[in-house]
Structure formats: structure tokens, C-alpha cells
Design a protein around this motif. Structure first.
Motif, short mmCIF file in Angstrom:
data_model
loop_
_atom_site.label_atom_id
_atom_site.label_comp_id
_atom_site.label_asym_id
_atom_site.label_seq_id
_atom_site.Cartn_x
_atom_site.Cartn_y
_atom_site.Cartn_z
N HIS A 116 -91.08 13.06 6.97
CA HIS A 116 -90.06 13.81 5.96
C HIS A 116 -89.23 12.85 5.22
CE1 HIS A 116 -87.44 12.01 9.28
NE2 HIS A 116 -86.73 12.10 8.30
N ALA A 154 -82.79 16.07 8.93
CA ALA A 154 -83.68 14.96 8.81
C ALA A 154 -83.60 14.23 10.25
CB ALA A 154 -83.16 13.97 7.62
N VAL A 155 -82.62 14.04 10.91
CA VAL A 155 -82.51 13.41 12.12
C VAL A 155 -83.54 14.18 13.11
CG1 VAL A 155 -81.02 12.90 14.20
CG2 VAL A 155 -80.23 12.39 11.82
N ARG A 156 -83.12 15.69 12.99
CA ARG A 156 -83.95 16.39 14.04
C ARG A 156 -85.40 16.36 13.87
NH1 ARG A 156 -86.48 17.58 17.33
NH2 ARG A 156 -87.15 19.81 18.31
N ARG A 198 -86.78 13.28 12.59
CA ARG A 198 -87.16 12.26 12.87
C ARG A 198 -87.47 12.20 14.36
NH1 ARG A 198 -88.36 6.66 13.58
NH2 ARG A 198 -86.50 5.58 14.34
N TYR A 199 -86.62 12.88 15.37
CA TYR A 199 -86.79 12.76 16.75
C TYR A 199 -88.00 13.59 16.92
CZ TYR A 199 -82.77 9.98 17.82
OH TYR A 199 -81.89 8.96 18.07
N TRP A 207 -81.82 21.80 17.45
CA TRP A 207 -82.25 21.23 18.56
C TRP A 207 -83.03 22.11 19.51
CZ3 TRP A 207 -83.20 15.92 18.86
CH2 TRP A 207 -82.43 15.24 17.72
N GLU A 213 -77.25 21.88 2.83
CA GLU A 213 -75.92 21.26 2.89
C GLU A 213 -76.07 20.35 4.10
OE1 GLU A 213 -73.36 24.60 0.47
OE2 GLU A 213 -73.48 24.63 2.68
N ARG A 214 -76.86 20.82 5.02
CA ARG A 214 -76.96 20.00 6.39
C ARG A 214 -78.31 19.17 6.58
NH1 ARG A 214 -72.51 21.38 9.53
NH2 ARG A 214 -73.17 19.49 10.82
N HIS A 252 -79.29 16.32 6.46
CA HIS A 252 -78.91 15.04 6.95
C HIS A 252 -79.14 15.43 8.67
CE1 HIS A 252 -78.52 12.26 3.96
NE2 HIS A 252 -77.50 13.21 3.39
N ASP A 253 -78.62 16.46 9.17
CA ASP A 253 -78.73 16.99 10.52
C ASP A 253 -80.45 17.06 10.68
OD1 ASP A 253 -75.99 17.89 9.67
OD2 ASP A 253 -75.95 17.84 12.06
N SER A 268 -76.10 22.76 15.53
CA SER A 268 -77.05 22.23 16.66
C SER A 268 -78.21 22.95 17.14
CB SER A 268 -75.84 21.92 17.90
OG SER A 268 -75.18 22.87 18.42
N TRP A 269 -78.20 24.30 16.89
CA TRP A 269 -79.13 25.16 17.29
C TRP A 269 -80.70 24.52 16.86
CZ3 TRP A 269 -82.04 26.77 12.87
CH2 TRP A 269 -81.25 26.78 11.83
N ASP A 287 -72.00 25.51 12.97
CA ASP A 287 -72.61 24.42 13.86
C ASP A 287 -74.09 24.50 14.07
OD1 ASP A 287 -73.46 23.04 16.03
OD2 ASP A 287 -72.31 24.09 17.65
N SER A 296 -74.69 25.19 6.65
CA SER A 296 -73.83 25.72 7.67
C SER A 296 -72.44 26.22 7.50
CB SER A 296 -73.53 24.46 8.76
OG SER A 296 -72.89 23.51 8.10
#
Lengths: 263, 425
Positions: free
Chosen positions: B380, B370-372, B374-375, B347, B364-365, B367-368, B344-345, B342, B335
């Protein structure tokens, strides 16, 4: 922990008007967190021009650009459904432009004050400063749970991208206190009036702040605490983003080229 | 002064030549000191001594501008390959797509050489004004770089204004993107290309009247005004590109549906510039990679294919290019400023489609991402480095030994990997 006969009904309002910054992810997060606990969820997406149901349990309003923001405010005002839902005790979670229109007034694309929905006790005004764009981090935040207890949320983390300054009225409380970033503009972040919660946090907010997501669901299902889930990925993200926000503040790293004003 | 009415025999004036020479010198120093190709910094230096340089370098040339949110580098390359069938062509093919990069590309070339120029979507009005290009190719306009770009609607409005102020002879435009149609429909001659565009979330509100746009299987129209899908004269199917009813069979060297669409734009552009269809199609078919996109390379001895996807529209096209499930895949997200700060795209992308594969999140992102994932309920892992990510994929039981591992990355992550593993750059 809790049982319900009926599905939790989540309403996503006007994603095409207020969905520019990934805030649609908030609905995905809530419905997954319910499903993982074997609580049924229904997500109703309402487009511009369509009828807004007044019977949902939880309403999500996202962020967007100035023009569509004004259109969304006009439609919600004309519908009246969101007011009826809030009177019934529905929970509303509104982000950025969504929070601004839920207040009593907000500036439109031309800087002219428009009447808001009056569901949050706050006003938003345009101020003469650069747009706040970057990481937003609060100190430890809390909300009041359904039984009146204090539910800890931890620090709130997200990305902000807005020009307005929001001032809470006497009946409202802030969601948190800013550690890094702009937030409302006076050291506070977000506005809470009863079960209506507004924030400047994108990211999306509920993806980055799982305890806030669960607090909203707790209000709906009537529980202060829900069954814990495996949130290792979210915790790793939160740790990394908090460090990034603090690094950003002291001016190292590429992000500092863009901003930033100290809280 | 229009490019076509003033065919230049003398080329740019002395001042322009000096500016170009200076720019090349600066670029040379930049290269020698290991700061990249130097084309952008050289172009910047040249523009500083001669702000009218782009105009001077454009005089007397046939110029094609290509702009879009996605696909402009690839389509620019395909158009250049098609036109090269019957003429000399210059192009800014490394994606240096703002004024400085364009000046650097044009500077060293003979004045009459046809130029095919990729233009950043925000720079299109200025570049069109200075170059007075005869042909403008408009692929799509969707959300990208949320923190810094203008809203896509205001970009569409700027395109519309510049096409009215400096009308090109021909616009070749996407019939299935309402924002592009609205921007282009006032131009004197428009060749409409059917694209069956998948990402429509940025176009549901009509740019003309803010009314709702209704999308059908192969049509769309505004419910509030007369904006509707124009009848395309260029279409594409599984085996051919069809222009005004004439089929040009083509087997592309590039993968995926979206590149067949990009090829259709390229062939239509060549056709409008009177290049014979058969050799133009051959030139397009011979392109197998573009600035590292789709390059198959090795990462620590393992075979990896580099894919670029940088925003929701790009991801929805890229996901279908991935090796089918259960092949494990690396996805890398940064990012930095060029990516948008940002992410957030993430999602807005239906990563749910990846269910059934193992995905390793890096960049670099990570973890963002990985959360996406996960949901999205996609199995992963997170890897701190791309080396580790590839190693994890290669060690998965479902990985077939020797199979190519797809590495899909957004812009700066892709550039890093291309520089590190791309080979001959």
C-alpha cells in the motif's frame, strides 16, 4: 535477540461478548509482530460457553457492552482458568469493559455493583457524568520489563468510550497520565498489577501503540527489547492522532461537538 | 386512524399545507445560498410549525418503510422502481432518512401517491408510529458508528416493540439475520427473504435468551431457545428471483451479490402490493446507480468507479465488487460524526482479502487504514488527497491503461467525492 522452542500462545477471550470496538485487532497485531520476527505464534479464540485454557502465555480481553460484560465476568469467575494462568505468570491485556471486570468490582447494566475477578487491584464505579467518548492521549508512559528495567512506551494514544470511573488500589500502578481525555477519571489512565495490564484505550490499543505491543511480547519471551520492525505507518498514525487529540482539546474541529472534559 | 381505513380525498389540512409551503421556502433559500439541496432543513422548519405533519402527510397513502444498517438507500430505490410499473411513487431517494427528510419528500406530492421511504434504523419506531405504514421492509442490523449508535441489540428490541405497537399489514424481512428475525417474527404477516448474509458477528448471542446461535450452511438456530431460521418464501440465485416457487429471471443493472438480495426484497415488496412481477422486475433491472453508488466518473481524466462501504458488513460485501487483483484500488476512510468518530471497526474487516493488489489509502483516517493494511500484509501507499491516490493507482505497472479504478469510500468520504466528481447533481 531471543529464542523459544515453542510458539507463543495467545488467547482471545470471548470476542463475541467483548469485541465490539475492534479490539480483536490486538491479536492480529501481536501475532504479526511475532511472525515478522520469526517467532511462532498460535492464536486461540475462546467463545462464550467454551473452556478457557490455562496454559496460554498471553490473554486478551476486549471491550463490550454492559450486558455481555457481566456474562463474561461470570464465566471467567466460574472457570478459574485465567486465575491459574496469572498465577503461572501469564500476561493479560484487558481493554475497557475487560479491564473493569478484572478489577475487584464493577457496575453492571443496571448500575449494580458486581464482583470482578480481582486480578487487577482496582474498582470501577458509575459516576454521574456524560459518557467519555473521544480521543485519549497520555504523556510518556513506561512499563517494567521482565528484567526489572523500565521500558519506554512513548505517549499512549487511543479512543475511549466508557462511563465508569476506575480507581487503582495501593498495590497497583497506573499505565500512564492523561494529557487529553478522561482515562480512569482521576488524571491517570489504565491499571497495572504485576503482569496484568488494563487500559481504556481502544483503537485498537496495540495497533496505535507498537511499543506497548512489543512490551507485552517482551514480558512473554523474556526480553526488554525485541528486534525493531518497520513501523513507519504506525509512527505516522501516532503523530497524526496526537495532533488530533490536542486539537480536539482546544475545541477546534468537528470532534469537539461531542465532548469534552479536560483532564 | 389507519392509513388504509381513511382514504383521504381532501389531503392534509390547511395547517399542514402552510407548514409544507414554509418548508419549501426554507429549502429554496438553503439551495440559493449554496447549502445543499435544503430538503432536510426545509423539513425541519416544517416540522417546527407543525409537529404532527408526518402523520398528516401520511394519511390516506400506501406507505412502504425500508430500514437497515446497510442497503436501505439502494433497496428503497429498487422498490420505488418496481412499484413505478403501475403507479405514481414518491421516495426520499437521496438518503434523507430521518423525519425531516421524509416530510420534505412527502410534502409536495399528491395525497394518494404511494410513498417508499428509507428510514434511519433509529428513527423507525417514530416514523412507523406516525405513518402507520402498511409495509415495512427490514434488511439487516449490524454494528455501525460505534461511538454514537445504540447497541444493535437495543435497536432490535425497539424494532420489535414498534412492530407490536403499530403492526403493519406486511413485514418483508431477512430470514438470515437473527436480530431481524427476532424483531419481526411477532408481526401478523411476514414474508421471509433468504439472504445468505455474510456478516454474523453481531448475532452470535441470541437476542431472546442470550444463548449461542449456531450457523449452518443455510440454516441457523439458537442452542438455548426456539429462535431459528424461518422458512423463506423468497430466494435468489444467479439468474432469477424466486417468490413462492415462481422464477422471475432478472439481469440487474447494479453489480454484486448483495444487490441481487436487495432486488429480491424489492420484487417481493412489489409482489405483496399486487404489482405484476414482469414489469416490476424490468423496473428493478433498469436501475444502474443509486445516489452515486457504482457511478463511473472521471477524476482528472482517469476513469473511476465510486463505491460506498461504511462498516464491516458493508465492506465484506463491497470487497467482492472490486475489480479483481492485481487491479490497484483506492480506499478512503473518514471519521466524521456521520461515519462514527471511532474507525476501529477497520480491524473487524478482513482486509487480508486484498492481498495481491496495491491499495492507496486516503481520506482523513488514511493513516489508520495504512496501519490496518500493513498488518494485513497488503502492499500500500498513503495519499493526502484523492487526486494523488488516483494518480498513484494509474501509474502502477499493473494498471491496465483505460481500466476503471475502483474508489471505495465510507460515508462522508463518498459524499465528498460524489459532490466533486459525480457530475449532474
Amino acid at each position: 535477540m531471543t529464542s523459544r522452542d515453542s510458539a507463543v500462545r495467545i488467547c482471545v477471550l470471548y470476542p463475541e461478548l467483548l469485541g465490539t470496538y475492534g479490539d480483536g485487532g490486538n491479536a492480529r497485531v501481536l501475532s504479526r509482530r511475532l511472525a515478522w520476527r520469526d517467532i511462532a505464534a498460535e492464536v486461540h479464540t475462546v467463545g462464550a460457553g467454551e473452556a478457557v485454557p490455562d496454559s496460554c502465555d498471553l490473554y486478551l480481553v476486549g471491550g463490550g457492552e454492559d450486558g455481555p460484560q457481566t456474562q463474561a465476568a461470570r464465566e471467567l469467575q466460574a472457570s478459574g482458568a485465567l486465575h491459574r494462568a496469572v498465577d503461572r505468570g501469564a500476561v493479560v491485556f484487558a481493554v475497557c469493559a475487560g479491564m473493569q471486570i478484572l478489577g475487584s468490582r464493577f457496575p453492571d447494566a443496571d448500575g449494580i455493583d458486581r464482583p470482578g475477578l480481582g486480578l487487577l487491584d482496582c474498582v470501577t464505579m458509575r459516576v454521574d457524568r456524560p459518557r467519555a467518548v473521544g480521543e485519549l492521549l497520555t504523556t510518556d508512559a513506561t512499563v517494567t520489563g521482565p528484567g526489572g528495567s523500565t521500558v519506554p512506551l512513548g505517549p499512549l494514544t487511543g479512543f475511549e468510550n466508557h462511563a465508569g470511573r476506575t480507581v487503582a488500589g495501593s498495590s497497583a500502578i497506573a499505565l500512564g497520565r492523561v494529557e487529553v481525555g478522561e482515562g480512569n477519571g482521576d488524571g491517570t489512565e489504565g491499571v497495572v498489577t504485576g503482569r496484568v495490564i488494563g487500559t481504556y484505550l481502544h483503537g485498537p490499543a496495540l495497533a496505535r501503540n507498537h511499543r506497548l505491543a512489543d512490551a507485552l511480547l517482551g514480558l512473554v519471551v523474556g526480553a526488554d527489547l525485541l528486534t525493531p520492525l518497520d513501523d513507519a505507518d504506525v509512527e505516522a498514525l501516532r503523530t497524526e492522532r496526537q495532533a488530533a487529540a490536542r486539537r480536539d482539546r482546544v475545541g477546534s474541529g468537528h470532534d469537539s461537538l461531542h465532548r469534552r472534559r479536560r483532564p | 386512524m389507519s392509513a388504509s381505513s381513511h382514504p383521504s380525498v381532501t389531503g392534509p389540512g390547511a395547517r399542514a399545507r402552510i407548514a409544507v409551503a414554509l418548508g419549501r421556502a426554507v429549502a429554496g433559500i438553503s439551495r440559493l445560498t449554496g447549502r445543499g439541496s435544503g430538503s432536510v432543513i426545509g423539513g425541519r422548519a416544517a416540522l417546527r410549525v407543525h409537529p404532527g405533519l408526518l402523520r398528516a402527510l401520511s394519511a390516506g397513502r400506501e406507505i412502504v418503510l425500508v430500514s437497515a444498517t446497510n442497503g436501505k438507500t439502494t433497496t428503497t430505490r429498487l422498490i420505488a422502481a418496481a412499484l413505478a410499473a403501475d403507479r405514481a411513487v414518491v421516495s426520499n431517494s437521496l438518503g434523507a432518512n430521518m423525519a425531516a427528510g421524509i416530510v420534505a419528500a412527502l410534502g409536495p406530492t399528491a395525497p394518494g401517491t404511494t410513498a417508499v421511504l428509507e428510514v434511519d434504523e433509529r428513527w423507525l419506531p417514530g416514523v412507523l408510529r406516525d405513518t402507520e405504514a402498511s409495509t415495512v421492509v427490514l434488511l439487516n442490523l449490524t454494528r455501525d458508528q460505534l461511538d454514537r449508535s445504540q447497541e444493535v441489540r437495543s435497536l432490535a428490541a425497539a424494532w420489535r416493540r414498534c412492530l407490536a405497537e403499530t403492526p403493519p399489514h406486511t413485514v418483508i424481512a431477512n430470514a438470515d439475520d437473527p436480530l431481524v428475525v427476532w424483531a419481526a417474527r411477532g408481526a401478523p404477516t411476514v414474508i421471509w427473504v433468504a439472504t445468505a448474509q455474510r456478516w454474523l458477528a453481531d448475532a452470535v448471542g441470541c437476542p431472546e435468551c442470550t444463548g449461542r446461535i449456531e450457523f449452518g450452511p443455510s440454516s441457523w438456530h439458537c442452542t438455548g431457545c426456539d429462535l431459528s431460521r424461518p422458512i423463506p418464501s423468497v430466494t435468489v440465485d444467479d439468474t432469477a428471483i424466486v417468490i413462492d416457487g415462481e422464477r422471475s429471471p432478472i439481469t440487474l443493472g447494479l453489480p454484486g451479490r448483495i444487490n441481487r438480495v436487495n432486488a429480491a426484497f424489492a420484487l417481493a415488496t412489489a409482489h405483496s402490493l399486487a404489482v405484476p412481477l414482469a414489469p416490476a422486475a424490468d423496473g428493478i433491472a433498469a436501475v444502474t446507480e443509486v445516489a452515486g453508488r457504482y457511478r463511473v466518473t472521471t477524476v482528472n481524466g482517469r476513469t473511476v468507479r465510486l463505491l460506498l462501504a461504511k462498516n464491516p458488513a458493508g465492506w465484506h460485501e463491497a470487497i467482492e465488487l472490486l475489480a479483481p487483483a492485481p487491479a490497484p484500488t483506492v480506499v478512503s476512510i473518514n471519521s466524521r460524526i456521520a461515519d462514527g468518530l471511532d474507525p476501529s471497526w477497520l480491524w473487524d474487516v478482513d482486509f487480508e482479502i486484498l492481498q495481491g493488489r496495491f491499495v492507496v489509502a486516503t481520506g482523513e483516517r488514511r493513516h489508520d487504514l495504512a496501519v490496518r493494511l500493513r498488518y494485513a500484509e497488503v502492499d500500500h501507499a498513503v495519499a493526502d488527497t484523492v487526486d494523488e491516490a488516483v494518480r498513484i493507482c494509474a501509474g502502477r505497472p499493473e494498471h491496465r491503461p483505460g481500466a476503471v479504478i475502483d474508489l471505495a469510500a465510507n460515508y462522508t468520504a463518498f459524499q465528498q467525492y460524489f459532490e466533486r466528481f459525480g457530475g449532474d447533481r
